[in-house]
Design an enzyme around this catalytic site. Structure first.
Site, PDB file in Angstrom:
ATOM      1  N   GLY A   1       6.486   9.793  -1.916  1.00  0.00           N
ATOM      2  CA  GLY A   1       5.053   9.193  -1.311  1.00  0.00           C
ATOM      3  C   GLY A   1       5.483   8.231  -0.081  1.00  0.00           C
TER       4      GLY A   1
ATOM      5  N   ARG B   1     -12.409  -5.749  -4.472  1.00  0.00           N
ATOM      6  CA  ARG B   1     -12.974  -4.449  -5.220  1.00  0.00           C
ATOM      7  C   ARG B   1     -13.392  -4.784  -6.615  1.00  0.00           C
ATOM      8  NH1 ARG B   1      -8.080  -0.370  -2.984  1.00  0.00           N
ATOM      9  NH2 ARG B   1      -9.115  -0.043  -1.117  1.00  0.00           N
TER      10      ARG B   1
HETATM   11  C1  LIG Z   1      -7.746   8.546  -2.962  1.00  0.00           C
HETATM   12  C2  LIG Z   1      -6.959   7.235  -2.688  1.00  0.00           C
HETATM   13  C3  LIG Z   1      -7.254   6.543  -1.483  1.00  0.00           C
HETATM   14  C4  LIG Z   1      -6.450   5.486  -1.288  1.00  0.00           C
HETATM   15  N1  LIG Z   1      -6.519   4.811   0.047  1.00  0.00           N
HETATM   16  C5  LIG Z   1      -5.685   3.648   0.152  1.00  0.00           C
HETATM   17  C6  LIG Z   1      -6.024   2.974   1.523  1.00  0.00           C
HETATM   18  O1  LIG Z   1      -6.613   3.317   2.315  1.00  0.00           O
HETATM   19  N2  LIG Z   1      -5.034   1.816   1.964  1.00  0.00           N
HETATM   20  C7  LIG Z   1      -4.034   1.591   0.896  1.00  0.00           C
HETATM   21  O2  LIG Z   1      -3.339   0.633   0.952  1.00  0.00           O
HETATM   22  N3  LIG Z   1      -3.973   2.330  -0.137  1.00  0.00           N
HETATM   23  C8  LIG Z   1      -4.654   3.339  -0.624  1.00  0.00           C
HETATM   24  N4  LIG Z   1      -4.645   3.935  -1.836  1.00  0.00           N
HETATM   25  C9  LIG Z   1      -3.525   3.488  -2.703  1.00  0.00           C
HETATM   26  C10 LIG Z   1      -2.227   4.043  -2.074  1.00  0.00           C
HETATM   27  O3  LIG Z   1      -2.270   5.477  -1.497  1.00  0.00           O
HETATM   28  C11 LIG Z   1      -1.119   4.570  -3.087  1.00  0.00           C
HETATM   29  O4  LIG Z   1      -0.927   3.353  -3.874  1.00  0.00           O
HETATM   30  C12 LIG Z   1       0.270   4.503  -2.487  1.00  0.00           C
HETATM   31  O5  LIG Z   1       0.223   5.575  -1.726  1.00  0.00           O
HETATM   32  C13 LIG Z   1       1.141   5.116  -3.595  1.00  0.00           C
HETATM   33  O6  LIG Z   1       2.524   5.460  -2.851  1.00  0.00           O
HETATM   34  P1  LIG Z   1       3.784   5.753  -3.555  1.00  0.00           P
HETATM   35  O7  LIG Z   1       4.825   6.071  -2.692  1.00  0.00           O
HETATM   36  O8  LIG Z   1       4.065   4.598  -4.558  1.00  0.00           O
HETATM   37  O9  LIG Z   1       3.369   6.788  -4.711  1.00  0.00           O
HETATM   38  P2  LIG Z   1       2.753   8.289  -4.412  1.00  0.00           P
HETATM   39  O10 LIG Z   1       2.474   8.464  -3.208  1.00  0.00           O
HETATM   40  O11 LIG Z   1       1.831   8.720  -5.382  1.00  0.00           O
HETATM   41  O12 LIG Z   1       4.050   9.330  -4.703  1.00  0.00           O
HETATM   42  C14 LIG Z   1       4.701   9.425  -6.139  1.00  0.00           C
HETATM   43  C15 LIG Z   1       5.664  10.434  -5.941  1.00  0.00           C
HETATM   44  O13 LIG Z   1       6.531  10.550  -6.795  1.00  0.00           O
HETATM   45  C16 LIG Z   1       6.793  12.051  -7.325  1.00  0.00           C
HETATM   46  N5  LIG Z   1       6.782  12.012  -8.952  1.00  0.00           N
HETATM   47  C17 LIG Z   1       5.894  11.119  -9.774  1.00  0.00           C
HETATM   48  N6  LIG Z   1       6.395  11.311 -10.768  1.00  0.00           N
HETATM   49  C18 LIG Z   1       7.522  12.161 -11.200  1.00  0.00           C
HETATM   50  C19 LIG Z   1       8.310  12.486 -12.191  1.00  0.00           C
HETATM   51  N7  LIG Z   1       8.065  12.480 -13.170  1.00  0.00           N
HETATM   52  N8  LIG Z   1       9.496  13.264 -11.478  1.00  0.00           N
HETATM   53  C20 LIG Z   1       9.457  13.681 -10.172  1.00  0.00           C
HETATM   54  N9  LIG Z   1       8.568  13.213  -9.209  1.00  0.00           N
HETATM   55  C21 LIG Z   1       7.660  12.351  -9.627  1.00  0.00           C
HETATM   56  C22 LIG Z   1       5.517  12.888  -6.862  1.00  0.00           C
HETATM   57  O14 LIG Z   1       5.716  13.950  -6.747  1.00  0.00           O
HETATM   58  C23 LIG Z   1       5.342  11.992  -5.626  1.00  0.00           C
HETATM   59  O15 LIG Z   1       6.435  12.520  -4.499  1.00  0.00           O
HETATM   60  C24 LIG Z   1      -5.316   4.987  -2.217  1.00  0.00           C
HETATM   61  C25 LIG Z   1      -5.204   5.865  -3.197  1.00  0.00           C
HETATM   62  C26 LIG Z   1      -5.918   6.985  -3.378  1.00  0.00           C
HETATM   63  C27 LIG Z   1      -5.765   7.653  -4.903  1.00  0.00           C
END
Ligand SMILES: Cc1cc2nc3c(=O)[nH]c(=O)nc-3n(C[C@H](O)[C@H](O)[C@H](O)COP(=O)(O)OP(=O)(O)OC[C@H]3O[C@@H](n4cnc5c(N)ncnc54)[C@H](O)[C@@H]3O)c2cc1C
Ligand code: FES
Lengths: 254, 637
Positions: B42, B330
């Protein structure tokens, strides 16, 4: 208002890449018309699980039309009959009671079947690795507003950047060409001033990669545009062709 | 265990600079001697992988989806905050810091949040340079919009697809590093264990989701960027594969889990309409810029919304919170919607919905302007609900969306296990008990692009690590254990499906530990969860075999972990004897029914330690010290 319908599904089952595979018939009963297509498949899979059978494998994740993970051919249409819609956003209200649906995976030489309806699309990642980026390392970026971008260019770039990489364009193309996918990425990056310095190199190397991976040539069939869930326009292919010609004639990169 | 946050000394403004100076550096030639594992692609994982590789480290990156571009960050809609102050409306780093810490109801660390605000501007610079097509003004400069919990316009956006565009930026940087061989990418892999050697995190065991094989991967450090665990509630706006497994397995290896009960319930989602539903869809908070939230003044008003005159409508957010109106944070907006619907004031077929109305905005700005701003959201709504929001108000209801809780990390983003770093939504760090809109994207990219590249270097430079390869007995032991658990699961051959258990767990959490919590309900949940878990291990059915592509196993593994984790979630909520942000215990509320914090005795981070199977987890507290902001009642009136 919601009602329920019954459907007959002819679904492609294939144990693995080396299995020949074939169609299997299943009934989908009492399907609420408010369900999405994937929720309908969930219902069938729950039933199969309870009967001790293996559920149908299909790819999906966000279920809101943005991750590009889902995608099947339904009655010959990639992502089903509705325009500008991914399968996860296709609702069952578009089908009628008693319909028979033929459900198949993306079929294209560069996308090998993994199991049932799941295919390997890693070729798309390889195409991006060949140049679908702007070479800036973290830290060296200038202040964001130093380079204004004409509103129109920014909007066109965004139109192209909206591609979700689902592969429907390839699946729908009689030649399994990836020109819409590549054209969209080239357009997104070359429409922006930040992407111009590498434009020639990008066009040449992405096209070469696409050929190497076994994607076919564009025959102007425009099937790709018709099935694209994000309405990516074939004008992006024309823009790509221009970039490619410019690069081939004028650039030292060739 | 004393929890040392490692926040550096000095004034708030100089801490990060000073810390970066004090961290030891790894000589460029030595960087290539280090292997780093990044789990997750992500915003947090992709940006970290790319940046560490650019610095010369060898990176191995893992994700569940078939391509790193599909991580759930792709679904973020509304925008990303930064303190650029382009509109000149009074923003500053200090204001972004203050809004974020206040929005979080004063349950996060000052130093972390300040650093986040400082970094925010660089993120926008970086993304623009990568070709992220942010929205622009006619003059070609970047445009901004407003989000909840702020009175300035500081949110950058790319239509309703900001997460997609930011992720594609980070993904393209990652692809560039894969092309030069500095990152090796392992898609369709799921992490099932963390491997430790001599007390340090030294690798992971993953299941290859195509072949079913359990693979071992060794490294000098492990970074988890695995996103949020909102799917514990079954219905949420998260992607179907979002899970707690990666961080849960790390917790069971000794990493502390902070604030597991801080779950954000987002006010503007499409309401639940059937039991078959597999997920909920968010309607971006940005809609609250132009949409007005209302319900009919009298309960059970059967008239169509456009037939209800102004005098019979209650724009309750504008009425109760005149200074923030529809843009309250929120947690506040969600709770009000729930309260009113519980009182029978809701609309729609289930009575669990309120209107979000664009009539006035369309009259004011014209349909074209509204279409340009929110076109894809309106289209998504119409697809799902078969109603046209240009003509009739949207119906919305709160849904589980984001988790502020996650693994405890120090100022360096390192967990309590040396060498295990946690980024993005998977850590607990910056959002306290309520995250403001558009700040998760900011945090994920701050962690990945701008923090971990420094702090990981500091760890390597200050730690001597023996050579460890995949042949080490710790890997064999871990593979053996994972294998046994999988076998056990497949052998049960019971009568209930994985989804059936998951739905029951989700409903239980939603009803007993959701938007408004009380001790009696939470105690009931604590009794029911272990029973359900026991039943799972006796009566679940998981078809197929483990040595192949098998999505039933994938789901079963995730749900088994949710069934363990949920108990910790409720336990954490029950033991926090106050209300704050998203955590609203009805026993602790002000006269106006707002969250009543207890700063005397609850101003801490609750971080939980695993103490063995079947034993109660142990709670540790990290006191939160506020030197720069005054703890006030969070008022949005
Ligand atoms: C619908 C929606 C809209 C949103 N809109 C906004 C917004 O407008 N502004 C804002 O700031 N935030 C927003 N958020 C929140 C934000 O998008 C997320 O908090 C953020 O993108 C999370 O990023 P991340 O990199 O931490 O994880 P993620 O993008 O969730 O990535 C997780 C990664 O880990 C991998 N993974 C997970 N578990 C495992 C495992 N056990 N083994 C191997 N790989 C694994 C997955 O494959 C993925 O690649 C929104 C969230 C949602 C759901
Ligand atoms: S599941 Fe993500 S686009 Fe369909």
């Amino acid at each position: 208002m919601s009602e329920t319908i019954n459907l007959t599904l002819k679904i492609w089952r294939q144990k693995g890449p080396d299995d020949r595979g074939g169609f299997e018939t299943h009934k989908a009963r009492d399907i609420s018309t408010d369900m999405s297509f994937l929720e309908m498949l969930d219902v069938v899979n729950e039933q199969l699980t309870l009967e001790g059978k293996e559920p149908i494998a299909f790819d999906h994740d966000c279920r809101e039309g943005i991750c590009g993970m889902c995608g099947l051919v339904v009655n010959g249409h990639a992502h089903g009959p509705e325009r500008e819609t991914t399968l996860c956003q296709l609702h069952m209200r578009h089908f009628k009671d008693g319909n028979t649906l033929v459900i198949e995976p993306w079929r294209a030489r560069p996308f090998k079947t993994i199991k049932d309806l799941v295919v390997d699309r890693s070729a798309f990642d390889e195409i991006i690795q060949a140049g679908g980026y702007i070479s800036v390392s973290t830290g060296g970026a200038p202040e964001a507003n130093t380079m204004p971008v004409p509103l129109e260019d920014a909007e066109l770039a965004m139109d192209a950047a909206a591609c979700i990489g689902c592969g429907a364009c390839v699946a729908a193309c009689p030649n399994a060409s990836a020109m819409l996918f590549v054209g969209a990425k080239i357009s997104h990056l070359t429409l922006l001033p930040q992407g111009k310095p590498e434009a020639a190199k990008r066009a040449l190397s992405m096209l070469k990669k696409m050929d190497d991976l076994g994607f076919g040539n564009c025959g102007n069939e425009t099937e790709c545009e018709a099935v694209c869930p994000k309405n990516i326009s074939i004008t992006n292919i024309a823009r790509f062709n221009r970039e490619f010609l410019k690069a081939s004639f004028f650039s030292p990169e060739k | 265990m004393p929890l040392n946050s490692g926040v550096p000394g000095g004034s708030l403004e100089t801490k990060w600079d000073r810390h970066r100076f004090e961290l030891k550096l790894v000589n460029p030639a030595n960087k290539r001697k280090f292997e780093i594992i990044v789990v997750g692609t992500g915003l947090a994982g992709a940006s970290a992988s790319a940046t560490l590789a650019e610095l010369g480290y060898n990176v191995k990156t893992f994700c569940i989806q078939d391509s790193p571009r599909r991580a759930h960050s792709i679904a973020a809609q509304g925008g990303i905050n930064a303190a650029k102050n382009y509109p000149g409306d009074g923003d500053s780093i200090w204001r972004l810091f203050y809004d974020t810490i206040k929005g979080g109801d004063f349950r996060s660390r000052e130093a972390n949040v300040y650093r986040l605000a400082q970094i925010s501007d660089h993120i926008i610079d970086q993304c623009v340079a990568q070709g992220v097509p942010f929205a622009r003004e006619y003059g070609g400069l970047l445009a901004n919009r407003s989000f909840g919990g702020a009175q300035v316009s500081r949110t950058f956006y790319a239509r309703g697809q900001t997460g997609q565009q930011l992720l594609l930026g980070a993904y393209s940087a990652l692809m560039r590093q894969i092309a030069v061989g500095q990152v090796r990418m392992f898609p369709r892999r799921e992490m099932l264990d963390l491997v430790m050697v001599e007390g340090n995190a030294r690798g992971i065991v993953v299941r290859n989701l195509i072949t079913g094989e359990l693979e071992s991967h060794a490294a000098h450090a492990v970074i988890l960027a695995t996103g949020g665990y909102g799917n514990a509630y079954f219905l949420s706006t998260n992607g179907m594969s979002s899970n707690v497994s990666a961080i849960w397995r790390a917790y069971k290896k000794g990493a502390l889990f902070a604030h597991p009960s801080f779950v954000q319930i987002h006010p503007t989602c499409i309401p639940v309409h059937g039991t078959y539903q597999s997920k909920l869809t968010l309607m971006s908070e940005s809609l609250r810029n132009d949409g007005r939230v209302w319900i009919p003044k009298s309960a059970g008003d059967q008239r169509l919304p456009d037939q209800i005159p102004e005098s019979d409508r209650d724009y309750y957010l504008e009425r109760i919170y005149p200074s923030f109106g529809n843009l309250v944070p929120r947690d506040v907006a969600s709770r009000k919607a729930k309260e009113l619907c519980d009182q029978g004031m809701g609309v729609g077929p289930t009575g669990y919905a309120v209107y979000l109305d664009f009539r006035d905005a369309i009259e004011r700005d014209g349909e074209q302007v509204i279409r340009q701003k929110y076109g894809n959201l309106f289209q998504m709504y119409e697809r799902i609900m078969a109603q046209n929001p240009y003509e009739t108000p949207m119906m919305i209801y709160p849904a589980v969306h984001y988790v502020m809780g996650g693994l405890w990390v120090d100022y360096n983003l390192m967990s309590t296990i040396p060498g295990l770093f946690v980024l993005g939504e998977a850590n607990f760090s910056d959002h306290g008990s309520n995250r403001l809109g558009a700040s998760a994207l900011m945090q994920g990219l701050a962690d990945g692009y701008f923090i971990i590249p420094y702090t990981l270097g500091g760890y390597f430079a200050g730690t001597s690590l023996p050579d460890v390869s995949e042949g080490h007995p710790a890997f064999r032991e871990s593979v053996k254990q994972v294998n046994e658990t999988l076998k056990k699961m497949l052998a049960i051959d019971g009568k209930r499906t994985v989804d059936d258990f998951h739905k029951e767990l989700g409903t239980l959490l939603w009803e007993h530990c959701g938007m408004a919590r009380n001790d009696a309900d939470m105690l009931k949940a604590l009794k029911r969860i272990p029973e359900l878990r026991e039943e799972f291990w006796e009566n679940v059915t998981v078809p197929g075999t483990p040595d192949q592509f098998n999505q039933s196993i994938e789901r079963a593994v995730r749900v088994a972990d949710f069934l363990e984790f949920s108990e910790l979630l409720v336990e954490d909520a029950l033991t926090r004897e106050e209300s704050c942000g998203c955590h609203f215990n009805v026993d602790y509320q002000t006269e106006d029914q707002e969250a009543q914090r207890d700063d005397e005795s609850c101003c801490y981070v609750a971080a939980w330690a695993f103490d063995g199977e079947g034993k109660k987890p142990i709670r540790h507290e990290e006191p939160l010290v506020f030197e720069n902001v005054e703890l006030t009642e969070r008022s949005y009136k």
